[in-house]
Scaffold this motif. Structure first.
Motif, short mmCIF file in Angstrom:
data_model
loop_
_atom_site.label_atom_id
_atom_site.label_comp_id
_atom_site.label_asym_id
_atom_site.label_seq_id
_atom_site.Cartn_x
_atom_site.Cartn_y
_atom_site.Cartn_z
N ARG A 134 0.99 -1.08 0.40
CA ARG A 134 0.02 0.01 0.07
C ARG A 134 0.87 1.26 -0.09
NH1 ARG A 134 -2.10 1.54 5.50
NH2 ARG A 134 0.03 2.11 5.22
N ASP A 135 1.71 1.48 0.30
CA ASP A 135 3.05 2.41 1.13
C ASP A 135 3.59 2.77 -0.54
OD1 ASP A 135 1.86 2.63 3.92
OD2 ASP A 135 3.73 1.86 4.27
N TRP A 193 0.78 4.51 -2.65
CA TRP A 193 0.72 5.13 -2.41
C TRP A 193 1.71 6.69 -2.63
CZ3 TRP A 193 -1.36 5.22 3.41
CH2 TRP A 193 -2.36 7.10 3.69
N LEU A 236 -6.85 -0.87 -0.99
CA LEU A 236 -7.97 0.22 -0.90
C LEU A 236 -8.96 0.12 0.47
CD1 LEU A 236 -8.42 2.73 -2.02
CD2 LEU A 236 -9.47 1.40 -3.69
N TYR A 279 -7.72 0.14 3.50
CA TYR A 279 -7.47 1.31 3.84
C TYR A 279 -8.85 1.53 4.30
CZ TYR A 279 -6.30 6.46 3.45
OH TYR A 279 -6.29 7.90 3.92
N GLN A 284 2.25 13.20 0.71
CA GLN A 284 1.04 12.80 0.39
C GLN A 284 -0.37 12.13 0.38
OE1 GLN A 284 1.84 9.88 4.34
NE2 GLN A 284 1.74 7.80 2.90
N TYR A 329 -4.87 8.29 0.95
CA TYR A 329 -5.05 6.94 -0.13
C TYR A 329 -5.66 6.83 -0.62
CZ TYR A 329 -3.43 2.23 -1.63
OH TYR A 329 -3.17 0.92 -2.81
N ASN A 379 -6.08 9.29 -3.71
CA ASN A 379 -5.19 9.88 -4.56
C ASN A 379 -5.44 8.34 -5.23
OD1 ASN A 379 -4.09 11.57 -3.14
ND2 ASN A 379 -2.01 9.91 -2.27
N SER A 380 -6.15 7.59 -4.44
CA SER A 380 -6.59 6.56 -5.96
C SER A 380 -8.14 6.41 -6.72
CB SER A 380 -6.74 4.81 -5.36
OG SER A 380 -5.90 4.19 -4.48
#
Length: 191
Positions: free
Chosen positions: A17-18, A21, A59, A62, A97, A100, A103-104
């Motif tokens: 994930r990181d 991300w 995802l 998260y 950052q 997530y 951003n996705s």
């Protein structure tokens, strides 16, 4: 008979994930995934499926974790209005950052139906949680009774995500915090 897994599944998912991300789905290669996970291609795909399935798993995890934390924060606030302020102000905390989920959604929702649907479900779930807090704030006398809780929750979510977006764009932290405070003062001022 299949061999038992000998790796920390949650740790692998966190590391993968990181990676997604940090650089996004499209920019993440299979080599990146094997590097950050410490697993070979066969083990990685055998455990999680292809790149897309792996991404969707990260995802989903998260969203589940974030929503649980958000629910707890809203529910445990002494007054609902304070929880709502915290929710709004949290948008100023992610900076470069970003979020997530946001951003996705930005990267993939226009071309990936599954990501778009998961994002829609996640955002509607967030609206529901925020609307519950709005209703509580109304009962506590901190927001007007006539306010449409769901519509106002969508407004707060949009403002919060706008802060996330502006933080991602490089707006300095102190300026972003000032904008967040101004939004909180305007939208969530005591009656």
């Amino acid at each position: 008979m299949a061999r038992p897994r000998k790796f920390d599944e949650q740790g692998v998912l966190r590391d993968v994930r990181d990676q997604f991300w940090a650089v996004g789905y499209e920019a993440t290669s299979l080599d990146d995934l094997t590097r950050v996970s410490g697993l070979g291609r066969g083990s990685l795909y055998g455990a999680f499926g292809d790149k897309h399935k792996l991404f969707m798993r990260t995802l989903d995890d998260y969203v589940t974790d974030s929503c649980a934390g958000m629910r707890q924060s809203l529910d445990e606030s002494e007054r609902a209005i304070d929880g709502l302020r915290g929710f709004l102000m949290s948008g100023a905390g992610s900076l470069r950052q970003g979020c997530y989920l946001a951003n996705s959604t930005t990267e993939l929702a226009a071309t990936d139906v599954e990501v778009a649907e998961r994002a829609r479900q996640a955002y509607e779930g967030i609206v529901g949680m925020v609307a519950d807090a709005v209703k509580r704030a109304q009962r506590e006398g901190d927001l007007p009774d006539g306010l449409d809780a769901v519509a106002f929750a969508r407004t707060l979510q949009t403002a919060q995500q706008g802060l996330v977006y502006m933080g991602r764009s490089g707006l300095p932290a102190e300026r972003l915090a000032g904008v967040a405070q101004d939004l909180a003062d305007r939208l969530l001022s005591a009656r």
